[in-house]
Design an enzyme around this catalytic site. Structure first.
Site, mmCIF file in Angstrom:
data_model
loop_
_atom_site.group_PDB
_atom_site.id
_atom_site.type_symbol
_atom_site.label_atom_id
_atom_site.label_comp_id
_atom_site.label_asym_id
_atom_site.label_seq_id
_atom_site.Cartn_x
_atom_site.Cartn_y
_atom_site.Cartn_z
ATOM 1 N N HIS A 5 -2.496 7.590 6.910
ATOM 2 C CA HIS A 5 -1.491 8.441 6.252
ATOM 3 C C HIS A 5 -2.109 9.738 5.735
ATOM 4 O O HIS A 5 -1.461 10.787 5.727
ATOM 5 C CB HIS A 5 -0.872 7.715 5.058
ATOM 6 C CG HIS A 5 0.305 6.838 5.398
ATOM 7 N ND1 HIS A 5 1.444 7.320 5.992
ATOM 8 C CD2 HIS A 5 0.519 5.511 5.215
ATOM 9 C CE1 HIS A 5 2.314 6.329 6.152
ATOM 10 N NE2 HIS A 5 1.769 5.204 5.694
ATOM 11 N N HIS A 27 -4.395 1.558 7.769
ATOM 12 C CA HIS A 27 -3.035 2.105 7.787
ATOM 13 C C HIS A 27 -2.898 3.226 6.746
ATOM 14 O O HIS A 27 -2.350 4.296 7.043
ATOM 15 C CB HIS A 27 -2.048 0.959 7.500
ATOM 16 C CG HIS A 27 -0.610 1.368 7.414
ATOM 17 N ND1 HIS A 27 0.339 0.930 8.317
ATOM 18 C CD2 HIS A 27 0.044 2.163 6.522
ATOM 19 C CE1 HIS A 27 1.521 1.454 7.982
ATOM 20 N NE2 HIS A 27 1.365 2.193 6.888
ATOM 21 N N GLU A 28 -3.418 2.985 5.540
ATOM 22 C CA GLU A 28 -3.263 3.980 4.463
ATOM 23 C C GLU A 28 -4.144 5.207 4.692
ATOM 24 O O GLU A 28 -3.728 6.335 4.405
ATOM 25 C CB GLU A 28 -3.560 3.348 3.098
ATOM 26 C CG GLU A 28 -2.650 2.178 2.727
ATOM 27 C CD GLU A 28 -1.157 2.477 2.819
ATOM 28 O OE1 GLU A 28 -0.764 3.643 2.638
ATOM 29 O OE2 GLU A 28 -0.392 1.538 3.089
ATOM 30 N N CYS A 79 5.983 0.004 7.335
ATOM 31 C CA CYS A 79 5.580 1.138 6.505
ATOM 32 C C CYS A 79 6.765 1.531 5.636
ATOM 33 O O CYS A 79 7.897 1.570 6.125
ATOM 34 C CB CYS A 79 5.177 2.304 7.407
ATOM 35 S SG CYS A 79 4.664 3.769 6.498
ATOM 36 N N LEU A 80 6.505 1.818 4.371
ATOM 37 C CA LEU A 80 7.592 2.203 3.457
ATOM 38 C C LEU A 80 8.260 3.501 3.910
ATOM 39 O O LEU A 80 9.399 3.764 3.542
ATOM 40 C CB LEU A 80 7.068 2.345 2.023
ATOM 41 C CG LEU A 80 6.537 1.047 1.385
ATOM 42 C CD1 LEU A 80 5.986 1.329 -0.001
ATOM 43 C CD2 LEU A 80 7.624 -0.016 1.334
ATOM 44 N N GLY A 112 0.839 -1.193 0.000
ATOM 45 C CA GLY A 112 0.000 0.000 0.000
ATOM 46 C C GLY A 112 0.872 1.241 0.000
ATOM 47 O O GLY A 112 2.003 1.210 0.496
ATOM 48 N N GLN A 153 3.035 10.034 1.103
ATOM 49 C CA GLN A 153 4.334 9.363 1.195
ATOM 50 C C GLN A 153 5.240 9.683 0.006
ATOM 51 O O GLN A 153 6.444 9.451 0.064
ATOM 52 C CB GLN A 153 4.150 7.836 1.279
ATOM 53 C CG GLN A 153 3.481 7.391 2.566
ATOM 54 C CD GLN A 153 3.371 5.882 2.604
ATOM 55 O OE1 GLN A 153 2.415 5.320 2.093
ATOM 56 N NE2 GLN A 153 4.365 5.228 3.183
#
Ligand code: NI
Length: 180
Positions: A151, A147-148, A105-106, A58, A63
Site C-alpha cells: 500500500h 500487503h500493507e 482489503c478494506l 491491517g 488508505q
C-alpha cells in the site's frame, strides 16, 4: 512491538477509508522524518480505531488519505488487542518459497482472491519512538506485512493477479459501490 497507551486508545475518532480506484491509493507514500512525530502520534490512534471498527487486521496510512510510510496491524482484532505500529517498514528479505492465500482489503470491500506471495519475510521498521527494529515473520503476519507495505508503494492486492481477474474484481467493486 510498540504498545504505548496512545496507540491503544480505543475511543479515538475513526477516519473514512478510501475505496479503490481512488488515486491516493496509487501514490507512493513518503518516508516519515522526525518532524512528522506529532502528526504521526495523533494519526496512529485514529488509524487503529478505524482498523478495529472496520474490522480489519491491517491498515496503511494512504488508505486514510495520508501519504506517509505508516502501517498499523493487529492480527486478532476481535480478541485481546495487540496493536503493532510500523514506521517506514521495509521488506529486506523474502523466502524463495511462496504460497497462495486468500486476501481482502478494506479499500476493496467484499472482494477476495488468492494471492501468491513469499511464505516468510524480514522487515525492518521504526517504532513511534524512532527505535529501529527488525522482525522475521511467516504465515499470516508475513502476508499482512507484505500487503500493507505494498500500500505504501501504491500497490493493491489485485495487482498480483492476472489483468483479467483484476479487471473483473474492479468492475464488480465499482458496481457494488454504485449500489447495483
Ligand atoms: Ni489493503
Amino acid at each position: 512491538m510498540d504498545q504505548t497507551p496512545a496507540t491503544l486508545a480505543p475511543d479515538a475518532p475513526t477516519l473514512p477509508i478510501l475505496i479503490a480506484p481512488h488515486p491516493m491509493l496509487r501514490a507512493k507514500a513518503r518516508a516519515i522524518v522526525p518532524a512528522d512525530a506529532r502528526p504521526v502520534a495523533e494519526l496512529v490512534p485514529r488509524m487503529l480505531a478505524t482498523m478495529y471498527a472496520a474490522p480489519g487486521i491491517g491498515l496503511a496510512a494512504p488508505q486514510v488519505g495520508v501519504g506517509l510510510r505508516l502501517v498499523v496491524l493487529d492480527l486478532q482484532p476481535e480478541g485481546e488487542r495487540r496493536p503493532r505500529v510500523l514506521l517506514n517498514p521495509e521488506l529486506i528479505a523474502a523466502s524463495r518459497e511462496s504460497e497462495p492465500r486468500e486476501e481482502g482489503c478494506l479499500s476493496l470491500p467484499n472482494q477476495y482472491a488468492d494471492v501468491v506471495r513469499p511464505l516468510a519475510v524480514t522487515v525492518r521498521y521504526q517504532d513511534l519512538a524512532g527505535t529501529r527494529h527488525q522482525i522475521q515473520a511467516e504465515g499470516l503476519l508475513a502476508r499482512c506485512l507484505q500487503h500493507e507495505i505494498d500500500h505504501l508503494d501504491g500497490v493493491l492486492f489485485v495487482d498480483h493477479l492476472s489483468a483479467l481477474r483484476r479487471n473483473m474484481i474492479m468492475r464488480k467493486l465499482a458496481k457494488e459501490q454504485r449500489g447495483e
